[in-house]
Scaffold this active site. Structure first.
Site, PDB file in Angstrom:
ATOM      1  N   GLN A  63      40.756  47.854  59.617  1.00  0.00           N
ATOM      2  CA  GLN A  63      40.905  47.546  61.170  1.00  0.00           C
ATOM      3  C   GLN A  63      41.220  46.214  61.201  1.00  0.00           C
ATOM      4  OE1 GLN A  63      39.570  49.089  63.084  1.00  0.00           O
ATOM      5  NE2 GLN A  63      39.388  47.229  65.221  1.00  0.00           N
ATOM      6  N   GLU A  64      41.291  45.268  60.461  1.00  0.00           N
ATOM      7  CA  GLU A  64      42.477  43.884  61.221  1.00  0.00           C
ATOM      8  C   GLU A  64      43.388  44.066  61.177  1.00  0.00           C
ATOM      9  OE1 GLU A  64      40.686  41.062  62.581  1.00  0.00           O
ATOM     10  OE2 GLU A  64      38.632  41.457  61.995  1.00  0.00           O
TER      11      GLU A  64
END
Length: 488
Positions: A316-317
């Site tokens: 996600q990052e």
């Protein structure tokens, strides 16, 4: 809702005065009441400059990693340029900024439209253009031109310049009417369109791009009128030294390209959070995750998390890109800021070993700081949300839950409260003010989805390993991935 609207809006259908068109030039006076430069000398002698601003996503707010905002970056740079500290007065609505500048302040920086005829202040050179935009609720049909707005319930914000554009438009379309507010902010306005309390609104294009992710039922319409200009305001009658310094600073920012980079960072993209297609995820799972699999597993052993959760956060990052850099300057596979990296003892943020280890320990430190009353998955989800938006804003959301008679230890209730931090009605009651509260909700939801995918992949691979199948075709083995719904 109607009572709420009547409190915040005044109807502007007729009885307005025609404004005289004046070229947007900063007018310099031939004299002032204090010697030129005395106000600037006073600021430098006391070692701080007071700036009146607003708590909004385009001006100033507490972001994921501390104070941020387009104009905040410029204000901070200007204070450094003068060699003084920055003193912010951010408790303003738009209609109170200029009176504060006239009466007691040094500078007003609050997405102010450049209006040279405004009494009591001078405006700096233009900072960026402000393009008015009409937006409307998704599902409405036949809205293709300004003439179609006359049949709709429309709102805008007083004193921003969009109200002036509507008055000019009313000259061509006399049936056009709208409602104005001096107390709401853009997110509040879009929320009313989203809910159906309004059919449409007139805001600025960059404001819509910054907020559109959180209001999926609000549709981009069409541009209105000519672009306006954003500028800063300084008080009249106190010398021109501060105005000259501000103009020189802004000119330098434009000439060096720093201003363009700030515009790109804050307004050049809709949002860094995105819904990633399953096939892209699977591709990265095969091409990127094997490089970091052992690192996630080791970090999990050290911190007590499931390695697949840490891997989902990493995806996600950064999409498992160890050299990723966000628009706000955070870097690395786990997207650590410099302060967080220093706190976790990370000397090289683009080193995947340090980044994964530091990110896992930072998540653990957040979980350990949460109240003991938060337990189980609620504790994990709130820690993940805090990793994204900051503990202060999470506590603000929990306070909103209490005000609404909910359970502040329940992620379901906190999840409903976080987006309210985008609304002035709510964030004005909190300690840390405005936050893009929809982001951590999407952030947690995406991570849970990626985690479920990793769980499915691991289970499937274990089953195939047991069947002694060593070569797997991702498209053939995992055909149902496109049907995995987001987890609410």
């Amino acid at each position: 809702m109607l009572k709420l609207l009547s409190r915040h809006f005044k109807v502007c259908a007729e009885g307005y005065f025609t404004l005289i068109a004046i070229a947007l030039m900063v007018m310099m006076p031939t004299f002032s009441l204090v010697p030129d430069g005395e106000h600037l000398k006073l600021i430098q002698s006391r070692d701080f400059i007071t700036v009146h601003t607003r708590n909004t996503p385009t001006t100033y707010y507490e972001g994921r990693h501390g104070p941020t905002g387009f104009e905040y970056e410029l204000m901070r740079g200007f204070a450094d340029y003068l060699g003084v500290s920055l003193n912010l007065d951010a408790g303003h609505h738009l209609d109170s900024v200029l009176p504060a500048v006239r009466e007691k302040g040094d500078l007003g920086a609050a997405a102010l439209p450049l209006e040279p005829t405004t009494p009591g202040v001078y405006f700096t050179r233009a900072i960026i253009g402000l393009q008015p935009l009409f937006v409307y609720r998704r599902g409405l049909h036949g809205i293709e031109a300004p003439a179609d707005m006359a049949a709709l319930e429309i709102g805008t914000l007083s004193g921003t310049g969009t109200d002036k554009v509507l008055r000019e438009l009313q000259q061509q379309h006399p049936l056009l009417s709208w409602k104005e507010s001096t107390e709401l902010e853009v997110a509040d306005l879009l929320a009313r369109v989203e809910s159906g309390a309004l059919d449409g609104a007139v805001i600025f294009d960059h404001q819509f791009r910054l907020n559109r992710l959180f209001f999926p039922n609000v549709e981009r319409g069409f541009l209105l009128g000519e672009p306006l200009s954003m500028a800063w305001a300084v008080p009249r009658g106190r010398g021109l030294g501060l105005l000259k310094a501000a103009n020189n600073y802004l000119g330098d920012m434009q000439q060096s390209g720093v201003l363009d980079r700030l515009v790109e960072r804050y307004f050049g993209h809709d949002d860094y959070l995105e819904y990633v297609g399953t096939r892209t995820f699977l591709s990265h799972l095969d091409s990127r995750l094997p490089r970091f699999d052992a690192l996630f597993r080791e970090a999990a052993r050290q911190t007590g998390f499931d390695w697949k959760l840490l891997a989902a956060m990493g995806y996600q990052e950064s999409h498992w890109d160890p050299e990723a850099t966000s628009p706000t300057g955070v870097r690395g596979l786990m997207m650590l800021t410099l302060p967080t990296a220093a706190e976790m003892g990370v000397s090289d943020r683009v080193d995947p070993v340090q980044s994964i280890d530091g990110g896992a320990r930072y998540l653990r430190s957040i979980m350990d700081r949460l109240p003991e009353s938060i337990t189980g998955e609620d504790r994990l989800f709130m820690a993940m949300a805090s990793y994204n938006v900051g503990l202060g804003h999470l506590y603000d959301a929990r306070r909103i839950v209490e005000i609404r008679s909910g359970d502040p230890d329940s992620w379901l209730d906190v999840r409903e409260a976080l987006p309210l931090l985008q609304k002035q009605q709510w964030h004005s009651q909190t300690r840390h003010g405005y936050a893009r509260g929809g982001e951590p909700v999407i952030y947690v939801r995406n991570i849970r989805r990626y985690y479920e995918m990793l769980e499915y992949v691991e289970r499937s691979r274990q089953q195939f390993f047991q069947l002694e199948q060593t070569e797997l075709d991702a498209d053939a083995v995992f055909p149902l991935f496109d049907l995995v719904p987001p987890i609410d």
